[in-house]
Motif scaffolding. Structure first.
Motif, PDB file in Angstrom:
ATOM      1  N   HIS A  80       0.830  -1.204   0.000  1.00 55.68           N
ATOM      2  CA  HIS A  80       0.000   0.000   0.000  1.00 55.68           C
ATOM      3  C   HIS A  80       0.863   1.251   0.000  1.00 55.68           C
ATOM      4  O   HIS A  80       1.979   1.251   0.542  1.00 55.68           O
ATOM      5  N   GLU A  81       0.314   2.315  -0.568  1.00 50.06           N
ATOM      6  CA  GLU A  81       1.034   3.587  -0.594  1.00 50.06           C
ATOM      7  C   GLU A  81       1.060   4.242   0.781  1.00 50.06           C
ATOM      8  O   GLU A  81       2.059   4.840   1.175  1.00 50.06           O
ATOM      9  N   ARG A  82      -0.059   4.130   1.504  1.00 51.62           N
ATOM     10  CA  ARG A  82      -0.153   4.728   2.835  1.00 51.62           C
ATOM     11  C   ARG A  82      -0.739   3.703   3.802  1.00 51.62           C
ATOM     12  O   ARG A  82      -1.709   3.013   3.470  1.00 51.62           O
ATOM     13  N   VAL A  83      -0.151   3.658   4.985  1.00 49.94           N
ATOM     14  CA  VAL A  83      -0.589   2.720   6.019  1.00 49.94           C
ATOM     15  C   VAL A  83      -1.077   3.514   7.225  1.00 49.94           C
ATOM     16  O   VAL A  83      -0.315   4.271   7.830  1.00 49.94           O
ATOM     17  N   TRP A  84      -2.343   3.335   7.532  1.00 43.62           N
ATOM     18  CA  TRP A  84      -2.945   3.968   8.704  1.00 43.62           C
ATOM     19  C   TRP A  84      -3.050   2.925   9.817  1.00 43.62           C
ATOM     20  O   TRP A  84      -3.230   1.739   9.562  1.00 43.62           O
ATOM     21  N   LEU A  85      -2.970   3.407  11.039  1.00 46.00           N
ATOM     22  CA  LEU A  85      -3.154   2.544  12.199  1.00 46.00           C
ATOM     23  C   LEU A  85      -4.171   3.204  13.115  1.00 46.00           C
ATOM     24  O   LEU A  85      -4.117   4.426  13.330  1.00 46.00           O
ATOM     25  N   GLY A  86      -5.096   2.407  13.621  1.00 47.18           N
ATOM     26  CA  GLY A  86      -6.116   2.977  14.490  1.00 47.18           C
ATOM     27  C   GLY A  86      -6.678   1.939  15.429  1.00 47.18           C
ATOM     28  O   GLY A  86      -6.369   0.748  15.329  1.00 47.18           O
ATOM     29  N   GLY A  87      -7.482   2.396  16.351  1.00 50.78           N
ATOM     30  CA  GLY A  87      -8.090   1.461  17.285  1.00 50.78           C
ATOM     31  C   GLY A  87      -9.044   2.154  18.223  1.00 50.78           C
ATOM     32  O   GLY A  87      -9.151   3.386  18.259  1.00 50.78           O
ATOM     33  N   ILE A  88      -9.749   1.325  18.964  1.00 50.65           N
ATOM     34  CA  ILE A  88     -10.735   1.784  19.939  1.00 50.65           C
ATOM     35  C   ILE A  88     -10.219   1.484  21.338  1.00 50.65           C
ATOM     36  O   ILE A  88      -9.725   0.380  21.601  1.00 50.65           O
ATOM     37  N   SER A  89     -10.316   2.454  22.237  1.00 52.28           N
ATOM     38  CA  SER A  89      -9.985   2.269  23.651  1.00 52.28           C
ATOM     39  C   SER A  89      -8.561   1.744  23.817  1.00 52.28           C
ATOM     40  O   SER A  89      -7.595   2.429  23.452  1.00 52.28           O
ATOM     41  N   LEU A  90      -8.379   0.538  24.325  1.00 49.78           N
ATOM     42  CA  LEU A  90      -7.045  -0.025  24.483  1.00 49.78           C
ATOM     43  C   LEU A  90      -6.335  -0.133  23.136  1.00 49.78           C
ATOM     44  O   LEU A  90      -5.109   0.019  23.053  1.00 49.78           O
ATOM     45  N   GLY A  91      -7.105  -0.374  22.063  1.00 53.45           N
ATOM     46  CA  GLY A  91      -6.519  -0.396  20.729  1.00 53.45           C
ATOM     47  C   GLY A  91      -5.962   0.961  20.321  1.00 53.45           C
ATOM     48  O   GLY A  91      -4.983   1.042  19.576  1.00 53.45           O
ATOM     49  N   GLY A  92      -6.581   2.023  20.805  1.00 54.48           N
ATOM     50  CA  GLY A  92      -6.049   3.360  20.553  1.00 54.48           C
ATOM     51  C   GLY A  92      -4.730   3.579  21.272  1.00 54.48           C
ATOM     52  O   GLY A  92      -3.800   4.179  20.716  1.00 54.48           O
ATOM     53  N   LEU A  93      -4.633   3.103  22.520  1.00 52.17           N
ATOM     54  CA  LEU A  93      -3.382   3.202  23.249  1.00 52.17           C
ATOM     55  C   LEU A  93      -2.292   2.378  22.570  1.00 52.17           C
ATOM     56  O   LEU A  93      -1.146   2.825  22.445  1.00 52.17           O
ATOM     57  N   MET A  94      -2.643   1.171  22.104  1.00 50.88           N
ATOM     58  CA  MET A  94      -1.682   0.348  21.373  1.00 50.88           C
ATOM     59  C   MET A  94      -1.219   1.041  20.099  1.00 50.88           C
ATOM     60  O   MET A  94      -0.043   0.961  19.717  1.00 50.88           O
ATOM     61  N   THR A  95      -2.136   1.715  19.424  1.00 48.09           N
ATOM     62  CA  THR A  95      -1.782   2.468  18.223  1.00 48.09           C
ATOM     63  C   THR A  95      -0.707   3.499  18.534  1.00 48.09           C
ATOM     64  O   THR A  95       0.286   3.635  17.805  1.00 48.09           O
ATOM     65  N   LEU A  96      -0.890   4.220  19.630  1.00 43.53           N
ATOM     66  CA  LEU A  96       0.093   5.219  20.027  1.00 43.53           C
ATOM     67  C   LEU A  96       1.410   4.565  20.432  1.00 43.53           C
ATOM     68  O   LEU A  96       2.490   5.083  20.125  1.00 43.53           O
TER      69      LEU A  96
END
Length: 217
Positions: A80-96
């Motif tokens: 892919h040209e661009r890779v995004w990472l995201g998540g909800i709650s604990l998944g958001g903390l893991m993203t960071l």
């Protein structure tokens, strides 16, 4: 040996891929049942999705984050040209956490109700008079939550970020402190608590931000 991550994918050769990390005890199927995949389809967006299953036992010791990096993000750099990472709650903390450790692997962030992390870290920040005054020791930075907040002291200004939460979320104060580290246009609030109705509203808002092209037919 690290077990292969279980994922649900909706990929149609788009330039952008978003890897979605779950909240605690959440399944990839929950993203589908909440309409996340369908909303991308309804808008006909050129965005591939990959929702990930994460074993809670592997989150605290960093194995989950490393598996996401090795098995999903690094290979996505080739597809892919661009890779995004995201998540909800604990998944958001893991993203960071992943972004703080490997910023070169992530082009954009989607943080939906990101969990602020342990009170040990957030209390230390409060005691210091705020994140800008907080100076963690090398010992403190062994904690992944501390490394996240240390990265948040000066996140790159040129990376597209979406961060949002419900106004009635029980973690709203900490989430607002995360959001304040990014540009005002990145920050979003909706009515709601730490639950799917608020998360669905935030997802719709994220998809409408204009980051993704409409598929050409």
């Amino acid at each position: 040996m690290t077990q292969p991550l279980r994922c649900l994918r909706a990929e149609r050769g788009a330039a952008d891929l978003l890897v979605l990390l779950p909240g605690a005890y959440m399944r990839p199927e929950d993203f589908v049942e909440a309409g996340f995949f369908a909303e991308v389809e309804r808008r006909d967006l050129a965005l591939d999705l990959c929702a990930v299953a994460v074993d809670m036992a592997t989150v605290s010791d960093g194995r989950a984050a490393e598996a996401v990096r090795q098995q999903l993000l690094a290979p996505a750099r080739q597809s892919h040209e661009r890779v995004w990472l995201g998540g909800i709650s604990l998944g958001g903390l893991m993203t960071l956490e992943i972004t703080a450790g490997h910023p070169d692997l992530v082009d954009g962030l989607c943080l939906i109700a990101p969990y602020p992390g342990s009170r040990l870290v957030t209390n230390a920040i409060a005691s210091a008079g705020g994140i800008d005054n907080w100076a963690p020791t090398a010992e403190a930075l062994r904690d992944p939550d501390a490394r996240v907040w240390h990265w948040l002291k000066a996140p790159p200004p040129d990376r597209p970020v979406f961060v949002g939460h419900g106004r009635q979320d029980r973690f709203a104060e900490g989430m607002a402190q995360i959001a304040e580290r990014f540009l005002p246009a990145s920050r979003h609030e909706v009515e709601g608590d730490h639950d799917w109705p608020a998360w669905r509203a935030l997802w719709s808002r994220f998809l409408d931000t204009g980051h993704f092209a409409t598929r050409s037919h």
